[in-house]
Design an enzyme around this catalytic site. Sequence first.
Site, PDB file in Angstrom:
ATOM      1  N   GLN A 113       0.845  -1.198   0.000  1.00 44.01           N
ATOM      2  CA  GLN A 113       0.000   0.000   0.000  1.00 44.01           C
ATOM      3  C   GLN A 113       0.883   1.252   0.000  1.00 44.01           C
ATOM      4  O   GLN A 113       0.377   2.360  -0.054  1.00 44.01           O
ATOM      5  CB  GLN A 113      -0.912   0.015   1.227  1.00 44.01           C
ATOM      6  CG  GLN A 113      -1.851  -1.189   1.313  1.00 44.01           C
ATOM      7  CD  GLN A 113      -2.497  -1.283   2.668  1.00 44.01           C
ATOM      8  OE1 GLN A 113      -3.605  -0.764   2.898  1.00 44.01           O
ATOM      9  NE2 GLN A 113      -1.805  -1.937   3.594  1.00 44.01           N
ATOM     10  N   ASP A 116       6.283   4.621  -1.616  1.00 42.58           N
ATOM     11  CA  ASP A 116       7.618   5.202  -1.383  1.00 42.58           C
ATOM     12  C   ASP A 116       8.740   4.610  -2.234  1.00 42.58           C
ATOM     13  O   ASP A 116       9.882   5.049  -2.137  1.00 42.58           O
ATOM     14  CB  ASP A 116       7.980   5.099   0.115  1.00 42.58           C
ATOM     15  CG  ASP A 116       7.878   3.664   0.664  1.00 42.58           C
ATOM     16  OD1 ASP A 116       7.518   3.513   1.859  1.00 42.58           O
ATOM     17  OD2 ASP A 116       8.136   2.702  -0.093  1.00 42.58           O
ATOM     18  N   HIS A 131      -1.609   1.324  -4.236  1.00 40.38           N
ATOM     19  CA  HIS A 131      -1.895   2.762  -4.116  1.00 40.38           C
ATOM     20  C   HIS A 131      -0.939   3.595  -4.945  1.00 40.38           C
ATOM     21  O   HIS A 131      -0.851   4.814  -4.773  1.00 40.38           O
ATOM     22  CB  HIS A 131      -1.857   3.199  -2.637  1.00 40.38           C
ATOM     23  CG  HIS A 131      -2.972   2.579  -1.847  1.00 40.38           C
ATOM     24  ND1 HIS A 131      -2.916   2.433  -0.480  1.00 40.38           N
ATOM     25  CD2 HIS A 131      -4.153   2.025  -2.235  1.00 40.38           C
ATOM     26  CE1 HIS A 131      -4.033   1.850  -0.066  1.00 40.38           C
ATOM     27  NE2 HIS A 131      -4.793   1.573  -1.113  1.00 40.38           N
ATOM     28  N   CYS A 163      -3.336   6.566 -25.884  1.00 38.16           N
ATOM     29  CA  CYS A 163      -4.811   6.561 -25.965  1.00 38.16           C
ATOM     30  C   CYS A 163      -5.403   7.955 -25.797  1.00 38.16           C
ATOM     31  O   CYS A 163      -6.626   8.129 -25.845  1.00 38.16           O
ATOM     32  CB  CYS A 163      -5.381   5.644 -24.874  1.00 38.16           C
ATOM     33  SG  CYS A 163      -5.280   6.340 -23.205  1.00 38.16           S
ATOM     34  N   ALA A 244       8.904  -4.473  12.276  1.00 41.02           N
ATOM     35  CA  ALA A 244       9.225  -5.279  11.088  1.00 41.02           C
ATOM     36  C   ALA A 244      10.730  -5.375  10.852  1.00 41.02           C
ATOM     37  O   ALA A 244      11.259  -6.442  10.517  1.00 41.02           O
ATOM     38  CB  ALA A 244       8.547  -4.664   9.861  1.00 41.02           C
TER      39      ALA A 244
HETATM   40  N1  APR Z   1       6.840  -2.383  12.148  1.00 36.82           N
HETATM   41  C1  APR Z   1       5.634  -2.936  11.836  1.00 36.82           C
HETATM   42  N2  APR Z   1       4.457  -2.274  11.950  1.00 36.82           N
HETATM   43  C2  APR Z   1       4.517  -0.999  12.415  1.00 36.82           C
HETATM   44  C3  APR Z   1       5.729  -0.358  12.765  1.00 36.82           C
HETATM   45  C4  APR Z   1       6.925  -1.105  12.612  1.00 36.82           C
HETATM   46  N3  APR Z   1       8.112  -0.582  12.938  1.00 36.82           N
HETATM   47  N4  APR Z   1       5.434   0.913  13.186  1.00 36.82           N
HETATM   48  C5  APR Z   1       4.087   1.047  13.089  1.00 36.82           C
HETATM   49  N5  APR Z   1       3.531  -0.096  12.636  1.00 36.82           N
HETATM   50  C6  APR Z   1       2.124  -0.390  12.357  1.00 36.82           C
HETATM   51  C7  APR Z   1       1.112   0.369  13.186  1.00 36.82           C
HETATM   52  O1  APR Z   1       0.836  -0.319  14.396  1.00 36.82           O
HETATM   53  C8  APR Z   1      -0.110   0.353  12.255  1.00 36.82           C
HETATM   54  O2  APR Z   1      -0.918  -0.795  12.485  1.00 36.82           O
HETATM   55  O3  APR Z   1       1.890  -0.003  11.026  1.00 36.82           O
HETATM   56  C9  APR Z   1       0.492   0.253  10.855  1.00 36.82           C
HETATM   57  C10 APR Z   1       0.350   1.503  10.029  1.00 36.82           C
HETATM   58  O4  APR Z   1      -1.037   1.694   9.791  1.00 36.82           O
HETATM   59  P1  APR Z   1      -1.484   2.936   8.890  1.00 36.82           P
HETATM   60  O5  APR Z   1      -0.755   4.158   9.312  1.00 36.82           O
HETATM   61  O6  APR Z   1      -2.967   2.938   8.874  1.00 36.82           O
HETATM   62  O7  APR Z   1      -0.927   2.579   7.434  1.00 36.82           O
HETATM   63  P2  APR Z   1      -1.558   1.616   6.351  1.00 36.82           P
HETATM   64  O8  APR Z   1      -2.183   0.418   6.966  1.00 36.82           O
HETATM   65  O9  APR Z   1      -0.504   1.386   5.320  1.00 36.82           O
HETATM   66  O10 APR Z   1      -2.709   2.552   5.705  1.00 36.82           O
HETATM   67  C11 APR Z   1      -3.334   2.072   4.548  1.00 36.82           C
HETATM   68  O11 APR Z   1      -4.373   4.221   4.252  1.00 36.82           O
HETATM   69  O12 APR Z   1      -4.579   6.511   3.995  1.00 36.82           O
HETATM   70  C12 APR Z   1      -4.313   5.336   3.368  1.00 36.82           C
HETATM   71  O13 APR Z   1      -3.140   5.414   1.369  1.00 36.82           O
HETATM   72  C13 APR Z   1      -2.951   5.309   2.735  1.00 36.82           C
HETATM   73  O14 APR Z   1      -1.827   3.305   1.968  1.00 36.82           O
HETATM   74  C14 APR Z   1      -2.390   3.954   3.120  1.00 36.82           C
HETATM   75  C15 APR Z   1      -3.618   3.212   3.621  1.00 36.82           C
END
Ligand code: APR
Length: 261
Positions: A113, A116, A131, A163, A244
């Site tokens: 998602q 970057d 995304h 296109c 991670a």
């Molecule tokens: N290692 C693993 N997980 C982590 C770490 C880490 N070091 N730090 C934070 N997290 C977890 C958090 O606990 C959280 O559950 O990463 C998750 C990030 O969640 P979001 O900020 O909601 O990101 P994401 O799930 O990618 O959001 C999905 O929402 O707004 C849209 O387009 C945006 O692609 C994004 C989508």
Amino acid sequence: MTSEPLEAAIEDAARLVAGASHLVAFVGAGLSAESGVPTFRGPEGLWTKMGEPDMRGYDRFLADPKKWWEERSQRAGDMKEFVDALDEAVPNDGHYALRELEEAGFLKHIITQNIDNLHQVAGSQAITEIHGNRTKLRCIECSRRWDIYHFDIEGSPPSCPDCGGIIKGDTVMFGEPIPHDALEECAAQSQMCDCMLLIGTSAVVYPAASFPEQVKSAGGTLIEVNPNETPLSAHSDVILRGAAGEVLPKVTQQAKGIVQE
Ligand code: APR
């Protein structure tokens, strides 16, 4: 499954990874957190601080594509922190562990998602960016993609040479449909997947979050890598409650050790 001591969970995860026939990683912003890229939700999340953007961004773009092209290289106000962090970010050990899992033949595909481009910089090959990718442009009609600086605006925004469609940044805007080629690949990978790594995602955004659900309902196993609980925790077969960048290298090393036994 309740969360077990982390080391035991890492061993369980390594066995599932080594035994999977079509392992897929489903990745969110948390994987890039250790690269200095802000996440969106949670205490320090961008949306937590700024509020979730409205769903009309794409409609505004369609109403005036020229405005987007003229402003695309400007540092957008509140998003300046995010854009600056993205410019500075380099892959962390979590990205490199996924590259190693792919090279070792365990990992078949990454559904990310994240926009970057850090998976590509880390050397991963089989990637679908549901995304989009901030370093690319895309035709909204035929989904052909180019490098972000392939076209410059000369008066009016460029149109697709294939296109004639409108061209925009590949990053999916709020309210924009997911590109059909990305969606089809995610669906195909999820259908083949018997084990999915859920890495750093809050699993609350659809249609992306539907793919782990599909894997689970088809009898696949889920391995959650996240310091915090998510809506998928209760459906995960193994929970790795950690960062991670710390956990994935250990899973990779142990999975490679199992295969050598
Ligand atoms: N290692 C693993 N997980 C982590 C770490 C880490 N070091 N730090 C934070 N997290 C977890 C958090 O606990 C959280 O559950 O990463 C998750 C990030 O969640 P979001 O900020 O909601 O990101 P994401 O799930 O990618 O959001 C999905 O929402 O707004 C849209 O387009 C945006 O692609 C994004 C989508």
